[in-house]
Scaffold this motif. Structure first.
Motif, mmCIF file in Angstrom:
data_model
loop_
_atom_site.group_PDB
_atom_site.id
_atom_site.type_symbol
_atom_site.label_atom_id
_atom_site.label_comp_id
_atom_site.label_asym_id
_atom_site.label_seq_id
_atom_site.Cartn_x
_atom_site.Cartn_y
_atom_site.Cartn_z
ATOM 1 N N ASP A 176 42.941 41.978 38.148
ATOM 2 C CA ASP A 176 44.250 41.663 37.576
ATOM 3 C C ASP A 176 44.012 41.378 36.084
ATOM 4 O OD1 ASP A 176 46.547 40.416 36.708
ATOM 5 O OD2 ASP A 176 46.733 39.100 38.463
ATOM 6 N N ASN B 27 44.917 37.968 34.761
ATOM 7 C CA ASN B 27 44.298 36.825 35.452
ATOM 8 C C ASN B 27 43.041 37.352 36.137
ATOM 9 O OD1 ASN B 27 43.723 34.506 36.892
ATOM 10 N ND2 ASN B 27 45.265 34.897 38.473
ATOM 11 N N ASN C 238 41.262 36.947 39.520
ATOM 12 C CA ASN C 238 41.948 37.482 40.702
ATOM 13 C C ASN C 238 41.563 38.951 40.879
ATOM 14 O OD1 ASN C 238 43.831 37.930 42.776
ATOM 15 N ND2 ASN C 238 45.482 38.384 41.313
ATOM 16 N N THR D 210 40.996 42.221 43.793
ATOM 17 C CA THR D 210 41.520 42.677 45.089
ATOM 18 C C THR D 210 40.741 43.905 45.535
ATOM 19 O OG1 THR D 210 43.705 41.959 44.345
ATOM 20 C CG2 THR D 210 43.634 43.390 46.290
HETATM 21 C C1 NAG Z 1 46.380 38.889 42.259
HETATM 22 O O1 NAG Z 1 46.397 40.302 42.115
HETATM 23 C C2 NAG Z 1 47.237 40.925 43.080
HETATM 24 C C3 NAG Z 1 47.014 42.424 42.946
HETATM 25 O O2 NAG Z 1 47.191 42.836 41.627
HETATM 26 C C4 NAG Z 1 48.671 40.500 42.857
HETATM 27 O O3 NAG Z 1 49.511 41.104 43.829
HETATM 28 C C5 NAG Z 1 48.770 38.985 42.980
HETATM 29 O O4 NAG Z 1 50.072 38.556 42.651
HETATM 30 C C6 NAG Z 1 47.754 38.313 42.041
HETATM 31 N N1 NAG Z 1 47.740 36.880 42.334
HETATM 32 C C7 NAG Z 1 47.714 35.962 41.362
HETATM 33 C C8 NAG Z 1 47.655 34.541 41.833
HETATM 34 O O5 NAG Z 1 47.760 36.248 40.181
#
Ligand code: NAG
Ligand code: NAG
Ligand code: NAG
Ligand code: NAG
Ligand code: NAG
Length: 417
Positions: free
Chosen positions: A120, A123, A126, A128
């Protein structure tokens, strides 16, 4: 001494905060400095479940706890003497980021798989998983490389079936193995391997992406070698590799880092310090020169700083970081400075991240579950910023973290994100 200075500084800062007549200002200042500008990543290589530990990088280079994310398989330590040393994979590059592709790849040595993650970009702690982990094309994968445009990942295997295997990257579907990229090295090894002697150590692409280069440690005094394949259009590898051996005195080529502006690489050599492999005569055979490092015991990991123009190499047994300059015209190497770390900290992989024009080194201190942060303020003038204890982050997440975590890679939030 450094620790007592920083403890005194923290105490003074806390005292100032307690008596501050401007609590609002204090609060705003703290919020600003805890907004991440990037992330750093390594793997636990845990035998009951391999985890990617992420840490937030703050604007001053310091770290804060990020997340623990399942890597999709099991860790496994190589067999070494002394047993269970901090260098559990005998490798550099167990986890790698491709910055432009918002992409991270890692490996599970106990499951013989590699896995792909999206980052991400706003952020970056984070991450995935994308698709499912895929077979690594051998046993005990311990290093991987991602090409510059993020279309191909190649894994290095180090167990009884050792060699390389490359994968096509699809950020929706994940990794798929590519035909004509499974290439064996053919070392006589076991799974897990016994090392660090006689094991592959690091796989990288050459600067122009036209070669895939793997290091192989020898069994001193028998030297190891670099194994180099052509990366053909479409990603296939040449059928056979070309061997390049270190100059006399070298024996254990471990990591490989491109020397910018050249067709040469810097390799650490756990036997002597470092060496340069020069591919400038064309083809996949390189000539070598040795760069001895004073007081070295096991110099194994390397990274380049654009800001200082120098290389930084770490020694697991002497807990020393050494700064090297390689002249990009003559390829002559000189030792610029040495930076001792706490005895027994067991330095392994490191990565260098640029934050607002300043380079910071993040060093995995695998023996003490910490990351050492150094500010590379100027050539020969690296500064100790922080020793960040990751075990506290791991405890919050319920993750067992012991000596033997591996890898170090990082991501910076694009200023446009
Ligand atoms: C983390 O990344 C996922 C996939 O991009 C996204 O759906 C999710 O909202 C993100 N979570 C945070 C806490 O930023
Ligand atoms: C491989 O190594 C083992 C253990 O050192 C040795 O017994 C065996 O003979 C070796 N095999 C070959 C083909 O060299
Ligand atoms: C990515 O780089 C590889 C190797 O240099 C090249 O073959 C491929 O065409 C590139 N792909 C894209 C989408 O740019
Ligand atoms: C080569 O080294 C010089 C001197 O350190 C530096 O100014 C220059 O940027 C380097 N060239 C490349 C392509 O990195
Ligand atoms: C790792 O820590 C153990 C226990 O503290 C110590 O005995 C050992 O020497 C350390 N290893 C390295 C390579 O620093």
């Amino acid at each position: 001494m450094k620790f007592s200075i920083s403890a005194a500084f923290v105490f003074a800062a806390i005292s100032a905060n307690l008596v501050s007549a401007r609590p609002l200002f204090q609060k705003q200042a703290r919020q600003a400095s805890t907004t991440p500008v990037g992330a750093a990543y390594f793997i636990t290589n845990g035998a009951s479940g391999n985890m990617i530990m992420t840490a937030n990088v703050l604007p001053d280079g310091r770290l804060s706890c990020g997340q623990a994310v399942k890597a999709g398989g099991l860790g496994l330590a190589g067999a070494s003497t002394p047993a269970n040393g901090p260098d559990s994979l005998f490798s550099q590059g167990a986890v790698k980021v491709n910055q432009a592709g918002n992409m991270l790849a890692t490996l599970n040595p106990g499951s013989n798989t590699i896995s792909l993650f999206s980052i991400d970009p706003t952020n970056p702690s984070n991450i995935t998983m994308v698709g499912m982990p895929v077979g690594s094309g051998g046993e005990f994968p311990n290093s991987l490389a991602i090409n510059a445009n993020g279309t191909q990942v190649c894994a290095l295997n180090s167990g009884s079936t050792n060699g390389v295997q490359c994968f096509n990257v699809d950020m929706q579907l994940g990794l798929t193995s590519q035909p004509n990229t499974l290439r064996l090295i053919g070392l006589n090894q076991t799974t897990p391997p016994s090392g660090p002697a006689n094991t592959p150590g690091h796989v990288i692409y050459s600067a122009d992406g036209s070669q895939l280069i793997a290091t192989v440690k020898g069994v001193p005094p028998m030297p190891g070698f670099l194994a180099t394949w052509d990366v053909l259009p479409g990603g296939a590898l040449s059928a056979a590799y070309t061997k390049s051996v270190p100059a006399p005195g070298g024996a254990l080529p471990f990591s490989a880092t491109v020397i910018p502006g050249t067709t040469a690489i810097l390799a650490t050599d756990a036997f002597v310090g470092a060496s340069v492999f020069d591919f400038s005569q064309g083809g996949n055979a390189a000539t070598s020169t040795i760069i001895p490092i004073p007081n070295q015991k096991a110099t194994c990991w390397s990274a380049f700083s654009q800001a200082t123009g120098n290389f930084y190499v770490t020694d697991v047994d002497s807990s020393m970081m050494t700064e090297l300059n390689i002249n990009n015209q003559t390829l002559a190497g000189t030792v610029v400075a040495q930076y001792p770390m706490a005895p027994g900290s067991g330095l392994v992989d490191l990565d260098i991240l640029t934050i607002n024009g300043m380079d910071y080194a993040y060093i995995n201190q695998a023996n003490v579950t910490s990351v050492q942060v150094m500010a590379l303020t100027a050539p020969g003038k690296a500064q100790y910023i922080e020793t960040f204890d990751v075990s506290e982050c791991a405890a919050v997440e319920g993750v067992p973290l012991t000596a033997g975590s591996m890898g170090m890679t990082s991501f910076v939030i694009p200023t446009t994100a």
